[in-house]
Design a protein around this motif. Structure first.
Motif, PDB file in Angstrom:
ATOM      1  N   LYS A   1       0.829  -1.211   0.000  1.00  0.00           N
ATOM      2  CA  LYS A   1       0.000   0.000   0.000  1.00  0.00           C
ATOM      3  C   LYS A   1       0.865   1.263   0.000  1.00  0.00           C
ATOM      4  O   LYS A   1       0.521   2.253  -0.659  1.00  0.00           O
ATOM      5  CB  LYS A   1      -0.966   0.000   1.189  1.00  0.00           C
ATOM      6  CG  LYS A   1      -1.992  -1.131   1.181  1.00  0.00           C
ATOM      7  CD  LYS A   1      -2.838  -1.171  -0.076  1.00  0.00           C
ATOM      8  CE  LYS A   1      -3.901  -0.128  -0.095  1.00  0.00           C
ATOM      9  NZ  LYS A   1      -4.742  -0.156  -1.301  1.00  0.00           N
ATOM     10  N   LEU A   2       1.994   1.254   0.707  1.00  0.00           N
ATOM     11  CA  LEU A   2       2.899   2.402   0.681  1.00  0.00           C
ATOM     12  C   LEU A   2       3.494   2.605  -0.703  1.00  0.00           C
ATOM     13  O   LEU A   2       3.595   3.730  -1.186  1.00  0.00           O
ATOM     14  CB  LEU A   2       4.026   2.222   1.707  1.00  0.00           C
ATOM     15  CG  LEU A   2       3.663   2.498   3.147  1.00  0.00           C
ATOM     16  CD1 LEU A   2       4.834   2.155   4.058  1.00  0.00           C
ATOM     17  CD2 LEU A   2       3.259   3.951   3.341  1.00  0.00           C
ATOM     18  N   LYS A   3       3.863   1.510  -1.375  1.00  0.00           N
ATOM     19  CA  LYS A   3       4.406   1.603  -2.732  1.00  0.00           C
ATOM     20  C   LYS A   3       3.361   2.187  -3.680  1.00  0.00           C
ATOM     21  O   LYS A   3       3.678   3.050  -4.504  1.00  0.00           O
ATOM     22  CB  LYS A   3       4.871   0.230  -3.215  1.00  0.00           C
ATOM     23  CG  LYS A   3       5.510   0.245  -4.589  1.00  0.00           C
ATOM     24  CD  LYS A   3       6.110  -1.105  -4.905  1.00  0.00           C
ATOM     25  CE  LYS A   3       6.624  -1.281  -6.291  1.00  0.00           C
ATOM     26  NZ  LYS A   3       7.239  -0.241  -6.979  1.00  0.00           N
TER      27      LYS A   3
ATOM     28  N   LYS B   1       1.428   6.923  -6.791  1.00  0.00           N
ATOM     29  CA  LYS B   1       0.409   7.944  -7.041  1.00  0.00           C
ATOM     30  C   LYS B   1       0.990   9.341  -6.890  1.00  0.00           C
ATOM     31  O   LYS B   1       0.718  10.229  -7.692  1.00  0.00           O
ATOM     32  CB  LYS B   1      -0.788   7.764  -6.104  1.00  0.00           C
ATOM     33  CG  LYS B   1      -1.656   6.586  -6.462  1.00  0.00           C
ATOM     34  CD  LYS B   1      -2.806   6.444  -5.492  1.00  0.00           C
ATOM     35  CE  LYS B   1      -3.638   5.210  -5.799  1.00  0.00           C
ATOM     36  NZ  LYS B   1      -4.729   5.026  -4.855  1.00  0.00           N
ATOM     37  N   VAL B   2       1.810   9.533  -5.850  1.00  0.00           N
ATOM     38  CA  VAL B   2       2.436  10.839  -5.632  1.00  0.00           C
ATOM     39  C   VAL B   2       3.363  11.161  -6.797  1.00  0.00           C
ATOM     40  O   VAL B   2       3.365  12.281  -7.306  1.00  0.00           O
ATOM     41  CB  VAL B   2       3.207  10.872  -4.289  1.00  0.00           C
ATOM     42  CG1 VAL B   2       4.078  12.113  -4.181  1.00  0.00           C
ATOM     43  CG2 VAL B   2       2.225  10.809  -3.129  1.00  0.00           C
ATOM     44  N   ALA B   3       4.130  10.172  -7.246  1.00  0.00           N
ATOM     45  CA  ALA B   3       5.028  10.386  -8.377  1.00  0.00           C
ATOM     46  C   ALA B   3       4.242  10.764  -9.625  1.00  0.00           C
ATOM     47  O   ALA B   3       4.631  11.659 -10.375  1.00  0.00           O
ATOM     48  CB  ALA B   3       5.875   9.141  -8.634  1.00  0.00           C
TER      49      ALA B   3
ATOM     50  N   PRO C   1      10.084  15.723  -1.525  1.00  0.00           N
ATOM     51  CA  PRO C   1       9.670  14.627  -0.652  1.00  0.00           C
ATOM     52  C   PRO C   1       8.317  14.891  -0.018  1.00  0.00           C
ATOM     53  O   PRO C   1       7.963  16.037   0.260  1.00  0.00           O
ATOM     54  CB  PRO C   1      10.755  14.594   0.421  1.00  0.00           C
ATOM     55  CG  PRO C   1      11.896  15.368  -0.143  1.00  0.00           C
ATOM     56  CD  PRO C   1      11.319  16.341  -1.116  1.00  0.00           C
ATOM     57  N   VAL C   2       7.573  13.820   0.179  1.00  0.00           N
ATOM     58  CA  VAL C   2       6.269  13.913   0.812  1.00  0.00           C
ATOM     59  C   VAL C   2       6.400  13.372   2.224  1.00  0.00           C
ATOM     60  O   VAL C   2       6.943  12.299   2.430  1.00  0.00           O
ATOM     61  CB  VAL C   2       5.224  13.103   0.016  1.00  0.00           C
ATOM     62  CG1 VAL C   2       3.890  13.117   0.711  1.00  0.00           C
ATOM     63  CG2 VAL C   2       5.115  13.630  -1.401  1.00  0.00           C
ATOM     64  N   GLU C   3       5.929  14.124   3.207  1.00  0.00           N
ATOM     65  CA  GLU C   3       6.002  13.697   4.604  1.00  0.00           C
ATOM     66  C   GLU C   3       5.298  12.358   4.789  1.00  0.00           C
ATOM     67  O   GLU C   3       4.205  12.154   4.289  1.00  0.00           O
ATOM     68  CB  GLU C   3       5.320  14.736   5.493  1.00  0.00           C
ATOM     69  CG  GLU C   3       6.068  16.048   5.625  1.00  0.00           C
ATOM     70  CD  GLU C   3       7.302  15.933   6.495  1.00  0.00           C
ATOM     71  OE1 GLU C   3       7.267  15.194   7.494  1.00  0.00           O
ATOM     72  OE2 GLU C   3       8.303  16.593   6.160  1.00  0.00           O
ATOM     73  N   GLY C   4       5.952  11.455   5.484  1.00  0.00           N
ATOM     74  CA  GLY C   4       5.319  10.196   5.854  1.00  0.00           C
ATOM     75  C   GLY C   4       5.375   9.107   4.808  1.00  0.00           C
ATOM     76  O   GLY C   4       4.890   8.016   5.030  1.00  0.00           O
ATOM     77  N   LEU C   5       5.960   9.338   3.656  1.00  0.00           N
ATOM     78  CA  LEU C   5       6.042   8.284   2.643  1.00  0.00           C
ATOM     79  C   LEU C   5       7.450   7.822   2.440  1.00  0.00           C
ATOM     80  O   LEU C   5       8.400   8.337   2.376  1.00  0.00           O
ATOM     81  CB  LEU C   5       5.474   8.737   1.302  1.00  0.00           C
ATOM     82  CG  LEU C   5       3.983   8.924   1.256  1.00  0.00           C
ATOM     83  CD1 LEU C   5       3.530   9.324  -0.147  1.00  0.00           C
ATOM     84  CD2 LEU C   5       3.226   7.692   1.663  1.00  0.00           C
TER      85      LEU C   5
END
Length: 80
Positions: A52-54, A59-61, A76-80
């Motif tokens: 799920k983190l991947k 999605k963020v990318a 960078p995104v906090e928490g990922l």
């Protein structure tokens, strides 16, 4: 209450269950056979959390790239 299959759990559900499993294993108040079953479930839950983190990172990318795949200024995104 029926148990949700690990493969169907959200990240939050899997993490909460993993924390419960780790707590039970750390307390050491379960029989050996139950400990083995808990460890196996914990391994599946960890794999689900990683998956799920991947997915979230992908999605963020995708959000930070333009239609041609060029970076729009990634950070960078906090928490990922």
């Amino acid at each position: 209450m029926s148990e949700i299959a690990v493969e169907e759990m959200s990240f939050e559900q899997a993490m909460a269950e993993l924390e419960r499993v780790v707590g039970a294993l750390e307390r050491g108040d379960v029989a050996l056979e139950d400990s083995i079953a808990l460890y196996e479930r914990g391994a599946k839950l960890k794999k689900r959390c990683d998956q799920k983190l991947k997915e979230a990172e992908e999605k963020v990318a995708a959000i930070t790239l333009d239609g041609e795949g060029n970076p729009l200024g990634t950070k960078p995104v906090e928490g990922l």
